[in-house]
Enzyme design. Structure first.
Site, PDB file in Angstrom:
ATOM      1  N   HIS A  40       0.877  -1.020  -0.222  1.00 28.08           N
ATOM      2  CA  HIS A  40       0.300   0.373  -0.286  1.00 28.08           C
ATOM      3  C   HIS A  40       0.646   1.408  -0.660  1.00 28.08           C
ATOM      4  O   HIS A  40       2.179   1.271   0.528  1.00 28.08           O
ATOM      5  CB  HIS A  40      -1.056  -0.055   1.087  1.00 28.08           C
TER       6      HIS A  40
ATOM      7  N   ASP B 252       3.685  -4.178   8.297  1.00 27.23           N
ATOM      8  CA  ASP B 252       2.194  -3.480   7.839  1.00 27.23           C
ATOM      9  C   ASP B 252       0.554  -4.688   8.407  1.00 27.23           C
ATOM     10  O   ASP B 252       0.471  -5.305   7.237  1.00 27.23           O
ATOM     11  CB  ASP B 252       2.077  -3.456   6.514  1.00 27.23           C
TER      12      ASP B 252
ATOM     13  N   GLN C 132      -4.980  -4.791   6.925  1.00 23.98           N
ATOM     14  CA  GLN C 132      -5.393  -6.368   5.976  1.00 23.98           C
ATOM     15  C   GLN C 132      -5.860  -7.253   6.972  1.00 23.98           C
ATOM     16  O   GLN C 132      -6.156  -7.860   6.631  1.00 23.98           O
ATOM     17  CB  GLN C 132      -5.574  -6.690   5.137  1.00 23.98           C
TER      18      GLN C 132
ATOM     19  N   LYS D 127     -10.491  -0.820  10.750  1.00 28.84           N
ATOM     20  CA  LYS D 127     -10.989  -2.267   9.947  1.00 28.84           C
ATOM     21  C   LYS D 127     -10.704  -2.451  10.389  1.00 28.84           C
ATOM     22  O   LYS D 127     -10.802  -4.159   9.858  1.00 28.84           O
ATOM     23  CB  LYS D 127      -9.651  -2.025   8.870  1.00 28.84           C
TER      24      LYS D 127
ATOM     25  N   CYS E 159      -4.714   2.030  -4.207  1.00 28.33           N
ATOM     26  CA  CYS E 159      -3.753   3.091  -2.946  1.00 28.33           C
ATOM     27  C   CYS E 159      -2.469   2.159  -3.276  1.00 28.33           C
ATOM     28  O   CYS E 159      -1.423   1.992  -2.673  1.00 28.33           O
ATOM     29  CB  CYS E 159      -3.349   3.188  -1.315  1.00 28.33           C
TER      30      CYS E 159
END
Ligand code: PMP
Length: 404
Positions: free
Chosen positions: A120, A197, A200, A223, A361
């Site tokens: 991303h 990261d 998600q 999220k 993104c």
């Protein structure tokens, strides 16, 4: 997942264009259960005061609520110490913090930062910024056509100039779940720290930072059924202690003179200024919510939806799924004939279906696939197979409209 879960999310009762809302943009942000919103309301109506300062009762209550959330999150991801959890605005801010603090201190001209093709922009641009300041450069791991990471290429990129590896746990565009334990072990064999990261992954996959042995892990509450404007950076104690503050201000100091300032211990060192107290409290309620449903139950439900939708999508003529790695979260990106994703999403909206269209993104990833964008359906714990059936029907309609 039963209907009781859906009832916990008032927004799902909405009608959009006179059709029941089918919310399939969970990778962008999820909807919020009543308990999370009520926790924030309860805080403002009963406990609101600034934290870490007041001697008075209300401030102590606010501080307790804030710190209780930190403990809750630390336990949820199995951090060794509660002070390894730093509250930030979101994943983006967490990565910028590490890049600007750890990177500024440790990167020299010619040093290398390893990321991957599927990152991303939040895990690309912060590194580019620090590269400009320090003379370090990016090295990018290739991916295979199906959206899997090319692990051999990764191993080849590691060398004695590598200063950090920063990689997504799961891709927001492809759904690919990366083999992060293996990635971390390979970097650690060369004493290189790894940032994950987790934007998600949190809320979809059980995260155990000690088992993974990651050095940094970042995610956003919004999220994972929590409020916007709040997220965390997990960092190993020794690393966080070795890093300079990212921002200066109130609450991050022990002593200030005009000549010099002594910084506070972790975690305050990285939490300058009045934080987003109410949403931290909401974040704690979010963890309670996920625990009450069970992350394993959520993961199983989403896996079923992914399997069901993947099979159904392959029956839609002209539809190609972008990202078919064997390990995926509940995200399906696709292209439909030569129809622009924005057109697909606009027509789906008339049916009450919310999906994302565009580059998500991840512009370098779009370049890899040589496409301007995709349409993306991403599922959460409240989605159902019936909603997927309606989506498939609507996609067939889209094709019909464009074949006229
Ligand atoms: N990384 C990934 C993989 C993401 O999907 C996102 C959000 N789309 C981010 C980072 C950034 O998250 P936030 O906008 O909450 O900072």
């Amino acid at each position: 997942m039963d209907n009781k879960i859906r009832q916990l999310f008032p927004i799902l009762q909405n009608k959009i264009n006179n059709k029941p809302l089918i919310y399939l943009d969970n990778a962008a942000t999820t909807q919020k259960p009543r308990s999370v919103v009520e926790a924030i309301e309860h805080f403002y109506f009963n406990d609101n005061a600034n934290i870490h300062r007041g001697i008075y009762k209300l401030s102590q209550r606010a501080t307790n609520a804030y710190e209780k959330s930190r403990k809750n999150i630390a336990e949820f991801i199995n951090a060794k110490y509660t002070h390894e959890i730093i509250f930030v605005r979101n994943t983006t801010e967490a990565i910028n913090l590490v890049a600007q603090s750890y990177g500024y201190k440790n990167f020299k001209p010619g040093d290398e930062i390893i990321i991957s093709t599927m990152e991303h922009h939040s895990n690309i641009v912060p590194w580019q910024l620090i590269c400009k300041k320090t003379g370090a450069k990016l090295q990018v791991i290739n991916i295979h056509e199906n959206g899997e990471l090319d692990f051999n290429h990764y191993e080849k990129l590691i060398n004695n100039r590598t200063k950090i590896v920063a990689i997504a746990h799961a891709s927001n565009t492809l759904g690919t779940v990366n083999p992060i334990k293996k990635i971390i072990a390979a970097a650690h064999a060369h004493n290189i720290p790894v940032l994950i990261d987790g934007a998600q992954a949190s809320g979809h996959i059980q995260i155990d930072v000690q088992n993974l042995d990651c050095d940094f892990y970042a995610f956003s509450a919004h999220k994972m059924y929590g409020p916007t404007g709040i997220g965390i950076l997990y960092g190993k104690e020794a690393l966080l202690n070795s890093m300079p503050p990212y921002q200066g201000g109130g609450d991050m100091i022990k002593k200030v003179t005009f000549a010099e300032t002594e910084y506070a211990d972790l975690p305050q060192k990285f939490e300058a200024g009045t934080p987003n107290i109410a949403d931290v409290v909401g974040f704690g309620a979010t963890i309670d919510f996920i625990k009450s449903v069970g992350i394993d139950v959520i993961a199983k439900h989403e896996k079923e939806l992914l399997k069901y939708a993947t099979a159904a999508f392959s029956n839609v003529k002209g539809l190609k799924i972008i990202g078919t790695a064997p390990e995926k979260t509940s995200i399906i990106s696709f292209i439909l004939d030569k129809i622009h994703p924005h057109d697909v999403a606009t027509i789906l909206d008339t049916e009450g279906i919310a999906v994302r269209a565009g580059h998500h993104c991840t512009m370098p990833l779009m370049e890899f696939y040589n496409i301007p964008g995709t349409t993306r359906a991403s599922f959460g714990l409240y989605n159902t197979k019936e909603e997927i059936d309606i989506l498939i029907e609507a996609l067939t309609k889209v094709r019909k409209i464009f074949s006229r």
